[in-house]
Design a protein around this motif. Structure first.
Motif, PDB file in Angstrom:
ATOM      1  N   MET A   1       0.841  -1.199   0.000  1.00 25.44           N
ATOM      2  CA  MET A   1       0.000   0.000   0.000  1.00 25.44           C
ATOM      3  C   MET A   1       0.881   1.256   0.000  1.00 25.44           C
ATOM      4  O   MET A   1       1.919   1.276   0.636  1.00 25.44           O
ATOM      5  CB  MET A   1      -0.833  -0.026   1.280  1.00 25.44           C
ATOM      6  CG  MET A   1      -2.108   0.683   1.143  1.00 25.44           C
ATOM      7  SD  MET A   1      -3.114   0.177   2.541  1.00 25.44           S
ATOM      8  CE  MET A   1      -3.978   1.650   2.732  1.00 25.44           C
TER       9      MET A   1
ATOM     10  N   TYR B   1      -3.274   7.884  -3.321  1.00 26.74           N
ATOM     11  CA  TYR B   1      -4.669   7.544  -3.678  1.00 26.74           C
ATOM     12  C   TYR B   1      -5.495   8.817  -3.858  1.00 26.74           C
ATOM     13  O   TYR B   1      -6.340   8.892  -4.746  1.00 26.74           O
ATOM     14  CB  TYR B   1      -5.276   6.622  -2.600  1.00 26.74           C
ATOM     15  CG  TYR B   1      -4.474   5.361  -2.439  1.00 26.74           C
ATOM     16  CD1 TYR B   1      -4.568   4.345  -3.383  1.00 26.74           C
ATOM     17  CD2 TYR B   1      -3.573   5.201  -1.385  1.00 26.74           C
ATOM     18  CE1 TYR B   1      -3.809   3.191  -3.272  1.00 26.74           C
ATOM     19  CE2 TYR B   1      -2.803   4.054  -1.270  1.00 26.74           C
ATOM     20  CZ  TYR B   1      -2.923   3.051  -2.221  1.00 26.74           C
ATOM     21  OH  TYR B   1      -2.155   1.914  -2.115  1.00 26.74           O
TER      22      TYR B   1
ATOM     23  N   ARG C   1      -4.694  10.158  -7.263  1.00 28.70           N
ATOM     24  CA  ARG C   1      -5.284   9.323  -8.335  1.00 28.70           C
ATOM     25  C   ARG C   1      -6.764   9.635  -8.485  1.00 28.70           C
ATOM     26  O   ARG C   1      -7.290   9.761  -9.599  1.00 28.70           O
ATOM     27  CB  ARG C   1      -5.113   7.833  -7.994  1.00 28.70           C
ATOM     28  CG  ARG C   1      -3.684   7.353  -8.150  1.00 28.70           C
ATOM     29  CD  ARG C   1      -3.565   5.912  -7.662  1.00 28.70           C
ATOM     30  NE  ARG C   1      -2.214   5.407  -7.872  1.00 28.70           N
ATOM     31  CZ  ARG C   1      -1.811   4.206  -7.496  1.00 28.70           C
ATOM     32  NH1 ARG C   1      -2.659   3.382  -6.874  1.00 28.70           N
ATOM     33  NH2 ARG C   1      -0.573   3.811  -7.717  1.00 28.70           N
ATOM     34  N   ARG C   2      -7.460   9.752  -7.349  1.00 27.23           N
ATOM     35  CA  ARG C   2      -8.913  10.012  -7.424  1.00 27.23           C
ATOM     36  C   ARG C   2      -9.182  11.411  -7.961  1.00 27.23           C
ATOM     37  O   ARG C   2     -10.109  11.624  -8.734  1.00 27.23           O
ATOM     38  CB  ARG C   2      -9.555   9.808  -6.041  1.00 27.23           C
ATOM     39  CG  ARG C   2      -9.481   8.363  -5.549  1.00 27.23           C
ATOM     40  CD  ARG C   2     -10.341   8.150  -4.320  1.00 27.23           C
ATOM     41  NE  ARG C   2      -9.946   8.970  -3.193  1.00 27.23           N
ATOM     42  CZ  ARG C   2      -9.134   8.582  -2.211  1.00 27.23           C
ATOM     43  NH1 ARG C   2      -8.610   7.366  -2.209  1.00 27.23           N
ATOM     44  NH2 ARG C   2      -8.828   9.395  -1.219  1.00 27.23           N
TER      45      ARG C   2
ATOM     46  N   TYR D   1      -6.476   0.263  -6.993  1.00 27.65           N
ATOM     47  CA  TYR D   1      -5.718   1.392  -7.544  1.00 27.65           C
ATOM     48  C   TYR D   1      -6.190   2.713  -6.926  1.00 27.65           C
ATOM     49  O   TYR D   1      -5.376   3.559  -6.567  1.00 27.65           O
ATOM     50  CB  TYR D   1      -5.882   1.426  -9.066  1.00 27.65           C
ATOM     51  CG  TYR D   1      -5.033   2.483  -9.740  1.00 27.65           C
ATOM     52  CD1 TYR D   1      -3.680   2.245 -10.015  1.00 27.65           C
ATOM     53  CD2 TYR D   1      -5.562   3.726 -10.068  1.00 27.65           C
ATOM     54  CE1 TYR D   1      -2.896   3.207 -10.612  1.00 27.65           C
ATOM     55  CE2 TYR D   1      -4.777   4.701 -10.675  1.00 27.65           C
ATOM     56  CZ  TYR D   1      -3.450   4.430 -10.944  1.00 27.65           C
ATOM     57  OH  TYR D   1      -2.666   5.398 -11.533  1.00 27.65           O
ATOM     58  N   PHE D   2      -7.498   2.872  -6.788  1.00 31.93           N
ATOM     59  CA  PHE D   2      -8.017   4.163  -6.310  1.00 31.93           C
ATOM     60  C   PHE D   2      -8.270   4.193  -4.804  1.00 31.93           C
ATOM     61  O   PHE D   2      -8.296   5.266  -4.206  1.00 31.93           O
ATOM     62  CB  PHE D   2      -9.308   4.529  -7.060  1.00 31.93           C
ATOM     63  CG  PHE D   2      -9.051   4.851  -8.506  1.00 31.93           C
ATOM     64  CD1 PHE D   2      -8.450   6.054  -8.864  1.00 31.93           C
ATOM     65  CD2 PHE D   2      -9.363   3.944  -9.512  1.00 31.93           C
ATOM     66  CE1 PHE D   2      -8.175   6.351 -10.192  1.00 31.93           C
ATOM     67  CE2 PHE D   2      -9.094   4.233 -10.840  1.00 31.93           C
ATOM     68  CZ  PHE D   2      -8.495   5.441 -11.184  1.00 31.93           C
ATOM     69  N   PHE D   3      -8.469   3.026  -4.187  1.00 29.88           N
ATOM     70  CA  PHE D   3      -8.787   3.007  -2.752  1.00 29.88           C
ATOM     71  C   PHE D   3      -7.841   2.134  -1.932  1.00 29.88           C
ATOM     72  O   PHE D   3      -7.971   2.104  -0.711  1.00 29.88           O
ATOM     73  CB  PHE D   3     -10.235   2.569  -2.534  1.00 29.88           C
ATOM     74  CG  PHE D   3     -11.247   3.598  -2.989  1.00 29.88           C
ATOM     75  CD1 PHE D   3     -11.492   4.733  -2.227  1.00 29.88           C
ATOM     76  CD2 PHE D   3     -11.919   3.457  -4.186  1.00 29.88           C
ATOM     77  CE1 PHE D   3     -12.405   5.686  -2.641  1.00 29.88           C
ATOM     78  CE2 PHE D   3     -12.836   4.401  -4.612  1.00 29.88           C
ATOM     79  CZ  PHE D   3     -13.082   5.527  -3.836  1.00 29.88           C
ATOM     80  N   GLY D   4      -6.940   1.405  -2.577  1.00 28.65           N
ATOM     81  CA  GLY D   4      -5.830   0.730  -1.881  1.00 28.65           C
ATOM     82  C   GLY D   4      -6.172  -0.340  -0.852  1.00 28.65           C
ATOM     83  O   GLY D   4      -5.273  -0.980  -0.342  1.00 28.65           O
TER      84      GLY D   4
ATOM     85  N   VAL E   1      -6.135   5.748   3.215  1.00 32.45           N
ATOM     86  CA  VAL E   1      -6.116   6.093   1.782  1.00 32.45           C
ATOM     87  C   VAL E   1      -6.722   7.483   1.553  1.00 32.45           C
ATOM     88  O   VAL E   1      -7.167   7.811   0.458  1.00 32.45           O
ATOM     89  CB  VAL E   1      -6.833   5.023   0.923  1.00 32.45           C
ATOM     90  CG1 VAL E   1      -6.050   3.722   0.955  1.00 32.45           C
ATOM     91  CG2 VAL E   1      -8.270   4.778   1.368  1.00 32.45           C
TER      92      VAL E   1
ATOM     93  N   ARG F   1      -4.068   4.095 -15.364  1.00 28.72           N
ATOM     94  CA  ARG F   1      -3.396   2.869 -14.906  1.00 28.72           C
ATOM     95  C   ARG F   1      -2.327   2.381 -15.887  1.00 28.72           C
ATOM     96  O   ARG F   1      -1.444   1.611 -15.504  1.00 28.72           O
ATOM     97  CB  ARG F   1      -4.424   1.750 -14.650  1.00 28.72           C
ATOM     98  CG  ARG F   1      -5.165   1.905 -13.323  1.00 28.72           C
ATOM     99  CD  ARG F   1      -6.157   0.773 -13.071  1.00 28.72           C
ATOM    100  NE  ARG F   1      -5.534  -0.543 -13.144  1.00 28.72           N
ATOM    101  CZ  ARG F   1      -6.198  -1.694 -13.138  1.00 28.72           C
ATOM    102  NH1 ARG F   1      -7.528  -1.672 -13.069  1.00 28.72           N
ATOM    103  NH2 ARG F   1      -5.563  -2.844 -13.210  1.00 28.72           N
TER     104      ARG F   1
END
Ligand code: GLY
Ligand code: MN
Length: 464
Positions: A1, A7, A10-11, A50-53, A98, A164
């Motif tokens: 992580m 994160y 990314r979001r 990927y977005f929330f780990g 995250v 990604r």
């Protein structure tokens, strides 16, 4: 992580790219093997990761793009859970890891979605690949089961793929962490392979190494003396002197990042002269392909370059005839090399294939070929720095395919079927590495794993 900020960023990027609407990212559920409490090892959905780990089953992430709001839906554990599973962190504590400040119980999700629907807001979701997710989306959104997949958001799919596809240095580190373990798996396989063992002896040992390092396998290992069967997942054959063992396997790091390597090992520790000749052809094709990788180059052209190297090499052995470039244009080489050169790799071994193989590997202007062989190429588009991909050419002698083509006299100008007949029992050879596209070229990831004839024979301990 990674750190929470990774994160958050990314979001933020995803929301900026979409502009409006609601993003619904369901994590995976536990999946029962034979009764509900006896489950397959849990694997979180890769886009959720990927977005929330977080690798919690049954959690759902929602991004309200217009309000810039992020919510994680997950259940806090009960006293009963504490008794069976120990005192685990709360949903709030996990969400904070995250960078998500708002959490709700899953029971509240439906009302959020109903409100968005009532306000005619776009609800973006990715194409689901598990039956439970299809069923849940159908219930949440009031869609017939059969309509769910077609209603997936193309805008979200493209935005997620764009993000990604380009790996950060920290993601590449994770892939290399997986490759470190994979290297150990290969050194062990090469050292142990010998006549009398079964394929499952080798499979058990290498998968045990992955598990013993806190990893798992990124996909079902292929460990077979029938390398001509491309995705062979049986392990009951005995290794006999003179056969080649194709080992296509890879560890998945605890963070979820994959690795995917193939080596072909002579069971007796030494390649026979004929095996060595074909091995050198595959190796030359693989190295030619790796050298051709750089930003701006289409991976389809790299595939074709590898195919020409295969055709030229097989011509040198008398198995093919005529001009290699023409043979490849016609598709004749696909008798021996019937699959694509490789695929993207990241959180999935075939990265993002759940979202859509064609969306990941092709563009509006670059369409998939329908030619046998080339049609199986998963990645064709122009390469960009940060892409991680596999390079995995092979040469196989597939008796049913040989018989069919020979009977039809298919590509008789390019294939010497008389000569091919002598290779019916050869099996197959594949060599695969994982490669990062860099700003000005490429880097083969991980510490080197024995690959040349001399290196592989040396690693068996029975070479010169
Ligand atoms: N490693 C298996 C595959 O690439 O399909
Ligand atoms: Mn692969």
């Amino acid at each position: 992580m990674f750190e929470p900020n990774v994160y958050v960023e990314r979001r933020k990027r995803l929301m900026a790219q979409l502009g409006s609407g609601l993003v619904l990212l369901p994590g995976n559920d536990e999946s029962p093997m034979n009764y509900p409490a006896n489950t397959y090892p849990f694997r979180q959905d890769s886009s959720f990761l990927y977005f929330f780990g977080l690798a919690q089953p049954g959690w759902v992430g929602v991004l309200d793009v217009d309000a810039g709001k992020e919510i994680l839906f997950g259940d806090d554990i009960s006293l009963e859970d504490v008794i069976w599973m120990g005192d685990l962190p709360t949903v709030k504590e996990r969400a904070a890891l995250v960078g998500v400040g708002t959490t709700r119980p899953p029971a509240k999700l439906e009302s959020v979605l109903l409100k968005a629907k009532a306000n005619r807001r776009k609800i973006h979701f990715l194409p689901p690949y598990r039956a439970e997710t299809v069923r849940k989306l159908s219930g949440w959104l009031g869609l017939p089961l059969k309509a769910v997949k077609a209603r997936a958001s193309q805008a979200l799919s493209l935005a997620v793929i764009a993000q990604r596809s380009v790996k950060s240095p920290a993601e590449v580190d994770e892939i290399e962490r997986a490759l470190d373990v994979t290297r150990e798996m290969y050194l062990a396989a090469m050292a142990m392979v010998r006549p009398g063992l079964h394929e499952y002896d080798v499979m058990g040992r290498i998968e045990g190494i992955a598990l013993g390092r806190g990893c798992r396998t990124a996909f079902p290992s292929i460990v077979t003396v029938n390398g001509q069967i491309l995705h062979n997942h049986g392990y009951h054959n005995v290794l006999t002197e003179g056969r080649l063992l194709v080992d296509d396997s890879g560890a998945e790091a605890p963070s979820g990042y994959a690795s995917d390597i193939t080596r072909t090992i002579p069971v007796g520790g030494r390649f026979a002269p004929r095996q060595k000749e074909v091995y050198e052809v595959v190796l030359e094709a693989q190295e030619t392909a790796i050298r051709a990788i750089k930003p701006g180059v289409k991976y389809r052209d790299v595939h074709l370059e590898a195919a020409r190297a295969v055709a030229a090499g097989l011509k040198g052995l008398g198995l093919m005839t005529g001009d290699p470039a023409e043979a490849v244009r016609a598709g004749a080489h696909a008798l021996f090399f019937p699959h694509g050169l490789g695929h993207m790799m990241g959180l999935d071994v075939h990265d993002m294939e759940d979202i859509g193989e064609t969306l990941v590997g092709y563009t509006d202007r670059l369409k998939r070929s329908s030619q046998f062989g080339l049609a199986y190429l998963r990645l064709a588009r122009e390469l960009e720095p940060g892409f991680v991909l596999t390079v995995e050419p092979g040469v196989y002698f597939i008796p049913p395919l040989i018989d069919k083509w020979r009977k039809a006299r298919k590509f008789a100008d390019f294939i010497d079927y008389g000569k091919v007949e002598g290779y019916r029992d050869f099996g197959g050879i594949r060599i695969e590495d994982d490669v990062l596209v860099t700003a000005d070229g490429r880097r083969v990831l991980g510490r080197p794993i024995p690959k040349t004839v001399a290196e592989v024979e040396g690693a068996t301990g029975r070479g010169d």
